[in-house]
Design an enzyme around this catalytic site. Structure first.
Site, PDB file in Angstrom:
ATOM      1  N   ASP A  92       0.855  -1.181   0.000  1.00 37.66           N
ATOM      2  CA  ASP A  92       0.000   0.000   0.000  1.00 37.66           C
ATOM      3  C   ASP A  92       0.894   1.235   0.000  1.00 37.66           C
ATOM      4  O   ASP A  92       2.108   1.145   0.161  1.00 37.66           O
ATOM      5  CB  ASP A  92      -0.978  -0.020   1.169  1.00 37.66           C
ATOM      6  CG  ASP A  92      -0.314   0.123   2.520  1.00 37.66           C
ATOM      7  OD1 ASP A  92       0.898   0.381   2.560  1.00 37.66           O
ATOM      8  OD2 ASP A  92      -1.011  -0.031   3.533  1.00 37.66           O
ATOM      9  N   ASP A 274      -8.121  -7.375   0.990  1.00 39.91           N
ATOM     10  CA  ASP A 274      -7.156  -7.563   2.078  1.00 39.91           C
ATOM     11  C   ASP A 274      -7.836  -7.121   3.361  1.00 39.91           C
ATOM     12  O   ASP A 274      -8.709  -6.256   3.340  1.00 39.91           O
ATOM     13  CB  ASP A 274      -5.882  -6.734   1.867  1.00 39.91           C
ATOM     14  CG  ASP A 274      -6.084  -5.277   2.283  1.00 39.91           C
ATOM     15  OD1 ASP A 274      -5.631  -4.918   3.388  1.00 39.91           O
ATOM     16  OD2 ASP A 274      -6.720  -4.501   1.533  1.00 39.91           O
ATOM     17  N   CYS A 312     -11.753 -29.380   7.792  1.00 36.35           N
ATOM     18  CA  CYS A 312     -10.766 -28.353   7.431  1.00 36.35           C
ATOM     19  C   CYS A 312      -9.376 -28.987   7.349  1.00 36.35           C
ATOM     20  O   CYS A 312      -9.003 -29.793   8.206  1.00 36.35           O
ATOM     21  CB  CYS A 312     -10.780 -27.223   8.457  1.00 36.35           C
ATOM     22  SG  CYS A 312      -9.521 -25.961   8.179  1.00 36.35           S
ATOM     23  N   CYS A 314      -6.459 -27.259   7.374  1.00 37.71           N
ATOM     24  CA  CYS A 314      -5.404 -26.360   7.844  1.00 37.71           C
ATOM     25  C   CYS A 314      -4.515 -27.088   8.848  1.00 37.71           C
ATOM     26  O   CYS A 314      -4.894 -28.131   9.395  1.00 37.71           O
ATOM     27  CB  CYS A 314      -6.003 -25.100   8.464  1.00 37.71           C
ATOM     28  SG  CYS A 314      -6.528 -25.309  10.182  1.00 37.71           S
ATOM     29  N   CYS A 317      -6.402 -27.767  12.283  1.00 34.66           N
ATOM     30  CA  CYS A 317      -7.511 -28.730  12.292  1.00 34.66           C
ATOM     31  C   CYS A 317      -7.068 -30.149  11.962  1.00 34.66           C
ATOM     32  O   CYS A 317      -7.712 -31.116  12.386  1.00 34.66           O
ATOM     33  CB  CYS A 317      -8.592 -28.286  11.316  1.00 34.66           C
ATOM     34  SG  CYS A 317      -9.480 -26.801  11.859  1.00 34.66           S
ATOM     35  N   HIS A 343      -5.268 -21.125  10.970  1.00 42.73           N
ATOM     36  CA  HIS A 343      -6.610 -21.598  10.606  1.00 42.73           C
ATOM     37  C   HIS A 343      -7.389 -20.499   9.891  1.00 42.73           C
ATOM     38  O   HIS A 343      -8.010 -20.742   8.837  1.00 42.73           O
ATOM     39  CB  HIS A 343      -7.395 -22.049  11.847  1.00 42.73           C
ATOM     40  CG  HIS A 343      -8.838 -22.288  11.526  1.00 42.73           C
ATOM     41  ND1 HIS A 343      -9.291 -23.448  10.950  1.00 42.73           N
ATOM     42  CD2 HIS A 343      -9.936 -21.466  11.637  1.00 42.73           C
ATOM     43  CE1 HIS A 343     -10.599 -23.341  10.733  1.00 42.73           C
ATOM     44  NE2 HIS A 343     -11.006 -22.155  11.145  1.00 42.73           N
TER      45      HIS A 343
END
Length: 380
Positions: A92, A274, A312, A314, A317, A343
């Protein structure tokens, strides 16, 4: 130019695209994982980001300028080399700090004088300075320097502010062209996205969109939202503004947002997102699922042997229970924070995959309804 945006298909106003850059390809719609100072808060490495499906990392021009310094990062080979990340990075411009550090700044036509939030020293940043800093960082995508007015600011304030942002954008474009032509510039294919402003005034938003689309930039952002207006006002701004931005370029909604915000904004033609929510909430034990957000500090999870979300994939998990992660958070162990952040970022990245698949299948309307119905359920 080694970059190109390709619009692959549409489903209503929802868009499915592909951005090819000098640092690789990003499938859109995409959520950019926010690493303000070239790192995701919560002990998440670039290796972790690769593992959870991150396509684009976002870093902050102002923060890297005041701490460590963009010239130091240039000497170390640029931001990609510095943080060991090979995929695209968006930086940015520092413009949002014009908004968020309002007590520490003074705006003039030339640019903005800040007081550093770290040590109080005086900093001047205008369009040319922002472009030079971002060129030193050598990000894939640089954002134009703008002013982000408060969503509730008066028309008398917003109108001249937006006119100045347009003049600043022309200066940004000229300076980037100059920088990309220099021999010692690390990324000579750096892209420039312009930013639409106008608070919640339809006519100012539309006029500004029509003015900046004439500049033929690499992409366009809608800025100045999620800064005080209601969700309904934000969606209305998108409804009236996005049709006036180029449809053959990526469109980025800055700083947004919740899963619901993203689902609704894709429906209105947005490609890039974002937000700090997934990492910030994760650091406080708040985790996202397809059936609502959970607060792992709640007592009901003390003996809960289920993962955060069944199915999930991830890192949290696949291996750990809600009870264990809750224990880590209560004990203030860094691992608990890290697992929750991983996660949440995985959830967001995977949600974007689901969005892309729904648009590809021309089933986004049904997907949107089902997703929004499910995520409003009570905590599991």
């Amino acid at each position: 130019m080694n970059h190109m945006y390709e619009l692959l298909t549409t489903d209503g106003r929802a868009r499915r695209g592909r951005l090819t850059t000098v640092h690789g390809v990003a499938e859109t719609p995409v959520f950019m994982n926010v690493g303000t100072v070239a790192a995701i808060k919560g002990g998440v490495s670039t290796e972790d980001l690769e593992g959870i499906g991150t396509q684009i990392e976002l870093s902050n021009t102002y923060h890297l300028h005041v701490r460590t310094g963009d010239e130091t990062i240039k000497k170390l080979g640029g931001l990609h080399k510095f943080m060991s990340w090979k995929k695209p990075i968006l930086t940015d411009s520092g413009g949002f700090q014009v908004f968020s550090l309002s007590d520490l700044r003074k705006i003039k036509e030339e640019g903005v004088t800040f007081r550093s939030h770290i040590d109080g020293r005086k900093i001047f940043m205008g369009p040319e300075e922002s472009m030079r800093i971002q060129s030193n960082l050598a990000s894939t995508i640089a954002m134009a320097f703008d002013e982000c007015p408060n969503a509730k600011a008066s028309r008398e304030y917003v109108a001249p502010s937006v006119e100045r942002t347009t003049r600043w954008l022309k200066r940004c474009k000229d300076e980037m062209q100059r920088l990309n032509s220099l021999e010692d510039t690390i990324n000579k294919d750096q892209m420039l996205f312009g930013i639409n402003q106008g608070a919640i005034f339809d006519d100012i938003r539309i006029e500004h969109a029509e003015a900046i689309r004439e500049m033929n930039l690499d992409g366009y952002a809608v800025g100045g939202l999620a800064v005080g207006e209601t969700h309904e006002e934000m969606y209305h701004v998108l409804d009236v503004t996005v049709p006036h931005l180029p449809q053959d370029k990526p469109i980025y909604l800055m700083g947004v947002g919740t899963p619901e915000n993203i689902i609704e904004s894709v429906y209105r033609g947005i490609d890039f997102f974002d937000c700090v929510y997934p990492s910030r909430n994760g650091r406080h034990g708040h985790v996202y699922t397809h059936f609502g957000k959970l607060n792992l500090f709640n007592a009901k999870y003390e003996f809960d042997e289920r993962p955060i979300e069944e199915g999930c994939q991830c890192p949290a998990c696949r291996r750990y229970s809600r009870a264990y992660i809750r224990h880590l958070m209560k004990a203030k162990e860094m691992l608990g924070m890290r697992l929750c952040v991983l996660h949440n970022l995985y959830f967001y990245n995977h949600m974007m995959e689901e969005i892309r698949e729904a648009i590809d299948a021309h089933d986004y309307e049904n997907f949107r309804k089902e997703f929004l119905d499910n995520i409003k359920q009570e905590e599991g």
